[in-house]
Design a protein around this motif. Sequence first.
Motif: not given
Length: 791
Positions: A723, A730, A733
Amino acid sequence: MRASSLVRLILIVLPMAVAPGFSFAAEVPASEFRGATIYVPEGEDPDTSPEQRTIVDRIDEDIPKDQQITGRKVSAAAQDLVEYVKKMTGVELKVAKVKDVSAIPKGSRCFVLGSLAKTLGLKVPETEYRIDGFAYDVDGKQVRLAGETGLSTMYAVDDFIERQGVRWFLPGPEGEYVPKRDTLVLPDSPVSEKPSFLTRIIGGGPRTPPKEILEFFRWSIRNKAMGGFWMQSSHSWDSSWESFGGREKAFKERPDLFGEVDGKRVPNQWNLSSKELAHIFADSYRKQLKDRPKDYHAMMSFSPEDGLIIDTSPESRKLTFQNDPVMMTIPDSSDLVARMANWVVEDLNKDYPNIRLCFIVYANYQFGPQQVKLNPNLVPAFAPLALDRYHWVGDPRSPTQYLLGQSIERLNEAGVKFGWYAYSFGGGDCVLPISRLDMLSRNLTWLYSKGLRYWSIESAFIWPNMMPDYYVMSKLSWNVNADQKKLLDEYYALYFGKAAEPMREYTRELNTAYQDLPFCGGNREFAGTVFTDERLHRLRDLIEKATKAVRDDPPRAHHVKMYDYVLRLGEAHMAIRTALNRFEFDKAQQLNEEMNKLFTEANTFDPNTTSLDVRERWHKAMYSNNVEKIAEWTKGANILHKFPDEWPAFLDLSEIGERLGAVREETPLFNLMKLKTYSACLAEQGLERMRGALWYRGKFPTVRAPDGKKLYLLVGGFDDTLTAWVDGREIGKASSGSFAPAIFELPGLEPGRNEHTLTVRVTNKGISELGTGGIIRPVCIIARDPLIEKK
């Protein structure tokens, strides 16, 4: 090429090699056998054990029917005798099938095989499972050879041939040594033998063409390294759920039979504290045995399905109070599995007292039970895939092998006879030059002394990496007290001729390189430690010396060239690795294409050099395809920022990094240590047993993509789930599977900042590779045309 080389090899006369136990007083001129007959029983000899037949039949399935030996093993033995007597002496024997011994003329020179020889009085030693014992003797002018089964009659004949000086060093005609002789050596007293190990299987893994399978099969039999009682150890638990209609239906109807993880019943784990579950398992075996007599002898598999065994119910926790010694954060389930196996075999033995159950000792139950005492009818079969593959069992330099040695000692004290399912190579490391001679030869003898009686090794066919290991191993598997020094001296002298010394040194150099690793090893990511430029130059120099020594000896030149090819593959791999680590992705792909062609060239030269199966299953899957993907992503791209090899890092064994605020830019979690990425794997940095999460923190300046292009973060390879965050947000992933790369589109960077923060978390909970984890390839920011997602 192969046929002419064979002829030249036969004509070379070296000092006669005759195995111990024969007296030269019994030498008979070969001319006396001219026109002699080999008598075999017309109906062949049936094998007495279904389990023994399975070993042969499983390999025969992949061989053309006209070449299969199942059901005609005594005839196959006779054909070996015809072939090699002719090669050695020029004398051609005849073969005749007869119903009984009355058809054999008295007083004539002949060979009598199988049940005919036993009818004439040959005494064959009886083994525990009545499979492997063989004998031969001379009665007047008759040479009588037989085994307990058709397969062991083949052992008797091939042993007789071997004592004439013939050697089978590796499969196929290029790998045999056949001396010219004008006599045959006959025993002056009966020869009677049976093996040290009750199971001997070298094989598995490669999907090679039928011709190579057949040659390997015959090599194994001729060296008596194929046979014995079949060690049933395959994953088998799921087969017990047929009465429920499968696992999914069983979970719906009886969730109490399934294990708990964090307080919740889950369908992929069993309730290993349920005696009712044990009864269900036992009933499944009873159904399989319903047509067998109550005194039937067999070994059946009781092995969990592949993967980790985790059951955290209150009842099961009593036997999982500690973590696995290798996988650290994962509970050790050895005693849980052992207790369940005890319950099952006790239940089953009420009806079938002679049935043994074999279960693999593997994954997070790989060190065997510590609290549970095993039932005598249980055979634990160690399958140390996730352990160090280059140090011997008990080696104090290797934590995992030292721990394994302690487990073996505990079983030995309890009188347990155990099995071994080993791996010749692990994953992609079979692509590199390697020697496991010291480790293998130590292991078999030491493990035998501690109770090992059943063993099998899964292999990938690259014979220059398997020799002389496999030749020595084949001999030790039959006679664990065989003189290893004598075997090796003979191997180098006969197989390499004048190149014996440089090739011995080549093997010694590789053996030392792996054995002296200061950390546990089980993958090729530490290749930089083994294959330094200095060592590669030394190995190349030894191959060049060997090549010059045998330039006038075509068969031995062929043998050396096989090793040359494997070294070239290793050199090519290291060149690709160097190019990747320099961010020279186009060059890495060019070298990668050349290496794939080199595989084909080596296989065309001699299929025993390397199988194309190795290229497809290991090199391409774990390396080549990843190099291609990186090259594809970076083609025409601008590399705007290269992250360094060494990053500030945080070890998150409990996987609570997010709760600790690891994604916050101001966190102090990354102040304690630094980890290298592409230049050294975890094992090389003292973290070989790391299982959990690794966090990395990197800084990069504000970068801009040229018009029409987008920014991407490229992670060249990682192990095994990743990740990534940029400035606390973020961005993606990915799961690697086999050290694959990942690419993420970078969002618009926060305006007004000159520097940004990349945070990466990688978890490595897989069971197969030791010493890897985290980021293992270069990381960079690139600008390229927008990627089009493939659906």
